[in-house]
Design a protein around this motif. Structure first.
Motif, PDB file in Angstrom:
ATOM      1  N   CYS A   1       7.781  32.857  -8.867  1.00 42.69           N
ATOM      2  CA  CYS A   1       8.551  33.973  -8.315  1.00 42.69           C
ATOM      3  C   CYS A   1       9.546  34.553  -9.314  1.00 42.69           C
ATOM      4  O   CYS A   1       9.970  35.693  -9.179  1.00 42.69           O
ATOM      5  N   GLY A   2       9.928  33.759 -10.311  1.00 43.04           N
ATOM      6  CA  GLY A   2      10.843  34.255 -11.328  1.00 43.04           C
ATOM      7  C   GLY A   2      10.209  35.345 -12.174  1.00 43.04           C
ATOM      8  O   GLY A   2      10.892  36.111 -12.836  1.00 43.04           O
ATOM      9  N   LEU A   3       8.889  35.397 -12.159  1.00 45.38           N
ATOM     10  CA  LEU A   3       8.171  36.363 -12.984  1.00 45.38           C
ATOM     11  C   LEU A   3       7.613  37.511 -12.149  1.00 45.38           C
ATOM     12  O   LEU A   3       6.763  38.267 -12.596  1.00 45.38           O
ATOM     13  N   ALA A   4       8.050  37.611 -10.905  1.00 40.94           N
ATOM     14  CA  ALA A   4       7.482  38.601  -9.986  1.00 40.94           C
ATOM     15  C   ALA A   4       7.580  40.023 -10.529  1.00 40.94           C
ATOM     16  O   ALA A   4       8.580  40.353 -11.158  1.00 40.94           O
ATOM     17  N   PRO A   5       6.598  40.888 -10.248  1.00 41.74           N
ATOM     18  CA  PRO A   5       5.311  40.563  -9.610  1.00 41.74           C
ATOM     19  C   PRO A   5       4.315  39.907 -10.584  1.00 41.74           C
ATOM     20  O   PRO A   5       4.297  40.216 -11.775  1.00 41.74           O
ATOM     21  N   VAL A   6       3.518  39.024 -10.017  1.00 43.78           N
ATOM     22  CA  VAL A   6       2.623  38.207 -10.822  1.00 43.78           C
ATOM     23  C   VAL A   6       1.158  38.573 -10.549  1.00 43.78           C
ATOM     24  O   VAL A   6       0.777  38.836  -9.418  1.00 43.78           O
ATOM     25  N   VAL A   7       0.377  38.606 -11.624  1.00 41.16           N
ATOM     26  CA  VAL A   7      -1.061  38.834 -11.514  1.00 41.16           C
ATOM     27  C   VAL A   7      -1.755  37.711 -12.279  1.00 41.16           C
ATOM     28  O   VAL A   7      -1.306  37.335 -13.361  1.00 41.16           O
ATOM     29  N   THR A   8      -2.807  37.138 -11.696  1.00 45.71           N
ATOM     30  CA  THR A   8      -3.565  36.153 -12.462  1.00 45.71           C
ATOM     31  C   THR A   8      -4.977  36.685 -12.685  1.00 45.71           C
ATOM     32  O   THR A   8      -5.568  37.282 -11.803  1.00 45.71           O
ATOM     33  N   ILE A   9      -5.463  36.478 -13.895  1.00 42.90           N
ATOM     34  CA  ILE A   9      -6.858  36.795 -14.195  1.00 42.90           C
ATOM     35  C   ILE A   9      -7.466  35.518 -14.750  1.00 42.90           C
ATOM     36  O   ILE A   9      -7.080  35.052 -15.816  1.00 42.90           O
ATOM     37  N   GLY A  10      -8.376  34.941 -13.994  1.00 43.78           N
ATOM     38  CA  GLY A  10      -8.877  33.616 -14.359  1.00 43.78           C
ATOM     39  C   GLY A  10      -7.712  32.646 -14.350  1.00 43.78           C
ATOM     40  O   GLY A  10      -6.957  32.576 -13.398  1.00 43.78           O
ATOM     41  N   GLU A  11      -7.537  31.941 -15.455  1.00 46.52           N
ATOM     42  CA  GLU A  11      -6.459  30.966 -15.558  1.00 46.52           C
ATOM     43  C   GLU A  11      -5.165  31.599 -16.066  1.00 46.52           C
ATOM     44  O   GLU A  11      -4.100  31.014 -16.005  1.00 46.52           O
ATOM     45  N   ARG A  12      -5.310  32.796 -16.612  1.00 44.42           N
ATOM     46  CA  ARG A  12      -4.189  33.438 -17.272  1.00 44.42           C
ATOM     47  C   ARG A  12      -3.222  34.065 -16.258  1.00 44.42           C
ATOM     48  O   ARG A  12      -3.659  34.708 -15.312  1.00 44.42           O
ATOM     49  N   VAL A  13      -1.930  33.859 -16.476  1.00 42.59           N
ATOM     50  CA  VAL A  13      -0.925  34.418 -15.576  1.00 42.59           C
ATOM     51  C   VAL A  13      -0.155  35.521 -16.291  1.00 42.59           C
ATOM     52  O   VAL A  13       0.331  35.320 -17.400  1.00 42.59           O
ATOM     53  N   TYR A  14      -0.062  36.683 -15.666  1.00 40.39           N
ATOM     54  CA  TYR A  14       0.729  37.777 -16.212  1.00 40.39           C
ATOM     55  C   TYR A  14       1.965  37.956 -15.352  1.00 40.39           C
ATOM     56  O   TYR A  14       1.855  38.081 -14.142  1.00 40.39           O
ATOM     57  N   GLY A  15       3.135  37.961 -15.977  1.00 42.29           N
ATOM     58  CA  GLY A  15       4.370  38.098 -15.218  1.00 42.29           C
ATOM     59  C   GLY A  15       5.022  39.445 -15.415  1.00 42.29           C
ATOM     60  O   GLY A  15       4.750  40.137 -16.387  1.00 42.29           O
ATOM     61  N   ARG A  16       5.900  39.801 -14.482  1.00 41.27           N
ATOM     62  CA  ARG A  16       6.661  41.052 -14.504  1.00 41.27           C
ATOM     63  C   ARG A  16       5.765  42.248 -14.785  1.00 41.27           C
ATOM     64  O   ARG A  16       6.033  43.085 -15.643  1.00 41.27           O
ATOM     65  N   VAL A  17       4.671  42.321 -14.053  1.00 42.99           N
ATOM     66  CA  VAL A  17       3.691  43.379 -14.256  1.00 42.99           C
ATOM     67  C   VAL A  17       4.149  44.643 -13.536  1.00 42.99           C
ATOM     68  O   VAL A  17       4.613  44.588 -12.402  1.00 42.99           O
ATOM     69  N   SER A  18       4.031  45.772 -14.201  1.00 46.55           N
ATOM     70  CA  SER A  18       4.286  47.046 -13.520  1.00 46.55           C
ATOM     71  C   SER A  18       2.976  47.821 -13.490  1.00 46.55           C
ATOM     72  O   SER A  18       2.027  47.484 -14.194  1.00 46.55           O
ATOM     73  N   ALA A  19       2.944  48.858 -12.648  1.00 48.13           N
ATOM     74  CA  ALA A  19       1.716  49.641 -12.516  1.00 48.13           C
ATOM     75  C   ALA A  19       1.282  50.200 -13.880  1.00 48.13           C
ATOM     76  O   ALA A  19       0.096  50.316 -14.162  1.00 48.13           O
ATOM     77  N   ASP A  20       2.277  50.494 -14.716  1.00 51.88           N
ATOM     78  CA  ASP A  20       1.951  51.046 -16.034  1.00 51.88           C
ATOM     79  C   ASP A  20       1.235  50.046 -16.947  1.00 51.88           C
ATOM     80  O   ASP A  20       0.558  50.431 -17.891  1.00 51.88           O
ATOM     81  N   ASP A  21       1.430  48.739 -16.673  1.00 49.42           N
ATOM     82  CA  ASP A  21       0.826  47.719 -17.541  1.00 49.42           C
ATOM     83  C   ASP A  21      -0.652  47.488 -17.246  1.00 49.42           C
ATOM     84  O   ASP A  21      -1.365  46.869 -18.029  1.00 49.42           O
ATOM     85  N   VAL A  22      -1.092  47.937 -16.056  1.00 47.68           N
ATOM     86  CA  VAL A  22      -2.420  47.559 -15.589  1.00 47.68           C
ATOM     87  C   VAL A  22      -3.523  47.936 -16.575  1.00 47.68           C
ATOM     88  O   VAL A  22      -4.387  47.125 -16.911  1.00 47.68           O
ATOM     89  N   LYS A  23      -3.460  49.159 -17.065  1.00 49.83           N
ATOM     90  CA  LYS A  23      -4.489  49.626 -17.995  1.00 49.83           C
ATOM     91  C   LYS A  23      -4.578  48.722 -19.216  1.00 49.83           C
ATOM     92  O   LYS A  23      -5.646  48.328 -19.659  1.00 49.83           O
ATOM     93  N   LYS A  24      -3.400  48.374 -19.742  1.00 47.67           N
ATOM     94  CA  LYS A  24      -3.344  47.551 -20.950  1.00 47.67           C
ATOM     95  C   LYS A  24      -3.928  46.159 -20.685  1.00 47.67           C
ATOM     96  O   LYS A  24      -4.670  45.617 -21.502  1.00 47.67           O
ATOM     97  N   ILE A  25      -3.586  45.610 -19.540  1.00 46.79           N
ATOM     98  CA  ILE A  25      -4.088  44.279 -19.201  1.00 46.79           C
ATOM     99  C   ILE A  25      -5.605  44.296 -19.120  1.00 46.79           C
ATOM    100  O   ILE A  25      -6.293  43.452 -19.694  1.00 46.79           O
ATOM    101  N   LEU A  26      -6.136  45.306 -18.430  1.00 48.34           N
ATOM    102  CA  LEU A  26      -7.593  45.380 -18.279  1.00 48.34           C
ATOM    103  C   LEU A  26      -8.286  45.576 -19.620  1.00 48.34           C
ATOM    104  O   LEU A  26      -9.379  45.064 -19.841  1.00 48.34           O
ATOM    105  N   SER A  27      -7.607  46.284 -20.545  1.00 52.05           N
ATOM    106  CA  SER A  27      -8.248  46.541 -21.831  1.00 52.05           C
ATOM    107  C   SER A  27      -8.423  45.255 -22.647  1.00 52.05           C
ATOM    108  O   SER A  27      -9.255  45.179 -23.541  1.00 52.05           O
ATOM    109  N   GLU A  28      -7.631  44.209 -22.295  1.00 53.87           N
ATOM    110  CA  GLU A  28      -7.816  42.931 -22.992  1.00 53.87           C
ATOM    111  C   GLU A  28      -9.183  42.323 -22.703  1.00 53.87           C
ATOM    112  O   GLU A  28      -9.643  41.426 -23.395  1.00 53.87           O
ATOM    113  N   TYR A  29      -9.800  42.783 -21.614  1.00 53.65           N
ATOM    114  CA  TYR A  29     -11.087  42.206 -21.225  1.00 53.65           C
ATOM    115  C   TYR A  29     -12.244  43.151 -21.550  1.00 53.65           C
ATOM    116  O   TYR A  29     -13.321  43.020 -21.015  1.00 53.65           O
ATOM    117  N   ALA A  30     -11.967  44.119 -22.435  1.00 52.12           N
ATOM    118  CA  ALA A  30     -13.003  45.105 -22.754  1.00 52.12           C
ATOM    119  C   ALA A  30     -14.179  44.448 -23.476  1.00 52.12           C
ATOM    120  O   ALA A  30     -14.007  43.467 -24.173  1.00 52.12           O
TER     121      ALA A  30
END
Lengths: 597, 158
Positions: free
Chosen positions: B129-158
């Motif tokens: 909760c300290g990193l809210a909002p949190v998104v996990t992809i597989g085992e990886r945890v992304y913290g303090r995610v904003s809507a603007d970060d989404v594109k960048k996160i997805l591009s890591e899996y290109a």
């Protein structure tokens, strides 16, 4: 800890792991090696320090320097400056928000000053994967004391006299529960640890299991001795892989040391522990549902009585306690019931762990004496509201609790007081909200949770909560009348009175408490068609001020639904019948011409 | 019983999972955890084999599978995305993040993208909760995610 001169403690709780504490550990280890310090200094992965907001946390022992927000890149500097040159790395020290001074010892930080740690005593101090460290901090001494010098009756009496109550939410006296199960006649009995922490926003049980798993094992064995059980079962959420692994390690180590298993410490007492995985159902926190789930069935609750103390797992007497409750047991046995009962209030003894989260500056896990005020928790420990916004409400007790407001801030926190205010202790989630949070949306959020998690067995909970949700949705769309508010309250009370288990009996609490404490806000939605917090999209209107608009066409171009029209260099207008209220135009406008009403 | 399409070796592995728990009906949930680890999800035929092995009805197995949110009868994407919808993440804007994932991937919650690359789901509190909002992809945890970060996160899996 033997041969090492000093230690670097690195928080390896779930939160800090997400911020790459593993990278910090490996960089620290290679930096130690480069400086030939690897023989003298040991890096230890500990459980949660609690200060998740400032994680990852690294603590130097023995001088107790507390570094915050450390990254793997800082490791080299920490070793070179702190250990080799003996100088503190100032830039990684915590800054006191009031005095702006850097603080190196956590004892002097607002976040820690008012805390009193019993259940979390070892979290952040020991390596949870090393049983010797637990033993070095009086681990298994309570069990030894009981096995060697007490009868089950005497040991149960200590817990009873201490006034310890269930920390999972209900607050039932623990000693009394043990006594009931002890008195039940049967050839087999069970001790169950409820680690199905389903309340969204609460993570104390996970942190205890990750940071101090042995304390739970020891307490379960003590309970087993008291009630006459030789088998312990831990029911844990499958969503907590790290906690499961640490528990497995702890169970294996304890077996190896003969601290659980057959003929413990040569006293003839047998007790072993197994893990059972949950599978994601909030209702399984209810003890009868939990027992059914452990039996391989759907986790549906059954009517009590019979209580699990008479007829539980496989039809045998079963004592169910939650993780935090168990974690309190060994210190009570060692220090005595009098010590424990002197902490807290008249009816709520000891401490309570809260997961402080939401719009508060210091998010984290805290343990405070019962009787502390919400104001102290939110403003002294929590450091106040994020971004200097105004405090609006604090939600305690998760989906079963309620929203408390400004007027409740100075009430001493205990089981009875929270109930009286229309909320409850629950498992200890504490979510702080500010002026931007809409209370109707909040109630809707919790109802959405309940609707999804209702097991469907009884009609009031299955159907009633769905209808409650729909009524709230209607309010947030601005389609309700004042009459609907009366129906909403009526239905909420019916669900409360007629549901089968604790889930349904408490699910309307978020609705009722927000209606009681924020009546004006409900009326604003219903009568004026406005959402004062600006969260309910349907009630928002985007408007372009024709005096400020220069006609740059930027908003027109970003609008995804072409709701904005206007000629170049003339003021634009938004067609609110097309507008989807996405807010893209507001963000793009450079002239402050667009506003929300 | 439906015609079995699973490879024989996998069926053998599944039977071993059942045997590990002594083919006891009371161990159903542990067996289902094992089976889901093996197949990634719990299709009907897997449930039928388990029912057979543990000597319980298929209806009982199905009842348990559909009761618990952790069990899925649909295959997940290669990169399962979970948005934490716990209260702490919610008040810190998880819904906007979820909307952005839905928009970019063009899937609803519980669905998998056409190419099988991503699946989208919500979960209740990973406890970070300290990193809210949190998104996990597989085992990886992304913290303090904003809507603007989404594109960048997805591009890591290109």
């Amino acid at each position: 800890m033997g041969k090492y001169k000093s230690h670097i403690l690195v928080c390896a709780g779930t939160g800090c792991r997400a911020s790459d504490c593993e990278g910090i550990v490996s960089n620290l280890e290679s930096a130690l090696e480069e400086n030939n310090l690897n023989e003298d200094v040991q890096v230890v992965r500990t459980g949660c320090f609690g200060f998740c907001e400032k994680g990852p946390v690294v603590k130097m022992v023995p001088d107790n320097t507390f570094y915050v927000e450390v990254t793997p890149d800082d490791a080299g500097e920490l070793v070179l400056e702190h250990l080799v040159k003996g100088r503190k790395v100032e830039r990684l020290l915590y800054i006191d928000p009031d005095t702006k001074e850097r603080i190196s010892d956590s004892k002097h930080m607002g976040f820690y000053k008012k805390q009193y740690r019993i259940a979390l005593r070892n979290c952040g101090f020991i390596d949870p994967e090393n049983i010797d460290e637990y033993i070095a901090r009086d681990g298994y001494a309570a069990m030894g004391k009981i096995l060697e010098s007490m009868t089950p009756e005497e040991a149960t009496a200590i817990i009873k006299e201490s006034g310890l109550r269930g920390r999972g939410g209900g607050g039932f006296p623990t000693g009394l529960k043990w006594e009931f199960t002890r008195k039940a006649q049967a050839d087999k009995k069970y001790v169950v640890c409820n680690a199905d922490e389903g309340d969204p926003g609460a993570f104390m049980d996970r942190s205890i299991l990750e940071g101090d798993p042995h304390s739970v094992l020891e307490a379960m064995a003590i309970c087993g001795f008291c009630i006459g059980a030789d088998t312990g079962l831990i029911y844990i959420r499958a969503e907590y892989p790290l906690a499961i692994n640490r528990l497995k390690t702890a169970i294996n180590q304890a077996r190896e040391y003969g601290l659980i298993g057959k003929d413990i410490l040569g006293t003839g007492f047998n007790f072993d522990v197994e893990i059972r995985l949950g599978a994601g159902a909030f209702v399984c926190g209810e003890e009868t549902a939990l027992i059914h789930s452990m039996e391989g069935l759907r986790g549906e609750p059954t009517v009590k009585p019979p209580f699990p103390a008479e007829k539980g797992y496989n039809g045998k007497p079963t004592n169910v306690n939650n993780v935090e409750t168990f974690a309190n047991v060994p210190p009570i046995i060692l220090k005595g019931s009098k010590w424990f009962s002197e902490i807290g209030t008249e009816k709520s003894k000891g401490t309570k762990v809260f997961a402080l989260a939401g719009k508060v500056n210091n998010v984290g896990l805290i343990e405070v004496p019962m009787g502390i005020s919400l104001r102290e928790v939110i403003f002294d420990i929590g450091g106040g509201i994020k971004g200097g916004k105004k405090f609006k409400a604090v939600q305690t007790g998760g989906p079963s609790g309620g929203c408390l407001t400004e007027k409740h801030l100075d009430i001493p926190i205990d089981y009875e007081n929270l109930l009286q205010c229309g909320s409850m202790m629950g498992s200890g989630g504490m979510i702080v909200m500010d002026e931007d949070d809409c209370m109707v949306s909040m109630a809707k959020f919790y109802l959405d949770f309940t609707v999804e998690e209702s097991c469907g067995k009884c009609a009031p909970c299955r159907i009633g909560n769905k209808r409650l949700y729909e009524m709230l949705d209607k309010i947030s769309l601005g389609k309700s009348t004042e009459e609907d508010l009366g129906m909403l309250r009526n239905l909420a009370n019916v669900i409360k009175d007629t549901s089968l288990c604790g889930l349904g009996q408490t699910s309307p609490n978020p609705v009722l408490s927000t209606m009681d404490n924020f009546q004006e806000e409900y009326l604003a939605h219903v009568v004026d068609g406005k959402c004062p917090a600006g969260q309910c999209k349907a009630l928002m209107h985007y408007i372009i001020d024709s005096h400020l608009c220069v006609g740059c066409t930027l908003c027109n171009r970003v609008c995804p639904v072409d709701a904005i029209s206007g000629e170049k260099k003339t003021p634009h207008v938004i067609d609110s019948s097309i507008c989807i209220k996405c807010g893209a135009c507001l963000e793009k406008c450079k002239f402050g011409a667009i506003s929300v009403q | 019983m439906a015609s079995v399409k699973l490879p024989e070796s996998k069926i053998q592995e599944l039977k071993e999972v059942c045997q590990k728990y002594d083919n006891k009906g009371s161990e159903l949930i542990n067996v289902l955890h094992g089976a889901q680890e093996l197949f990634g999800y719990l299709p009907a035929e897997v449930q039928e084999i388990i029912a057979d092995e543990l000597n319980v009805s298929v209806a009982h197995v199905y009842g348990v599978v559909t009761f618990y949110s952790f069990f899925s009868m649909l295959p997940k994407g290669r990169n399962p995305i979970s948005i934490c919808m716990g209260t702490a993440c919610y008040v810190r804007g998880a819904e906007k993040v979820l909307d952005e994932f839905k928009r970019i991937l063009n899937v609803k919650v519980g669905e998998t993208t056409g190419d099988g690359k991503f699946s989208l789901s919500c979960l209740r509190c990973v406890g970070a909760c300290g990193l809210a909002p949190v998104v996990t992809i597989g085992e990886r945890v992304y913290g303090r995610v904003s809507a603007d970060d989404v594109k960048k996160i997805l591009s890591e899996y290109a």
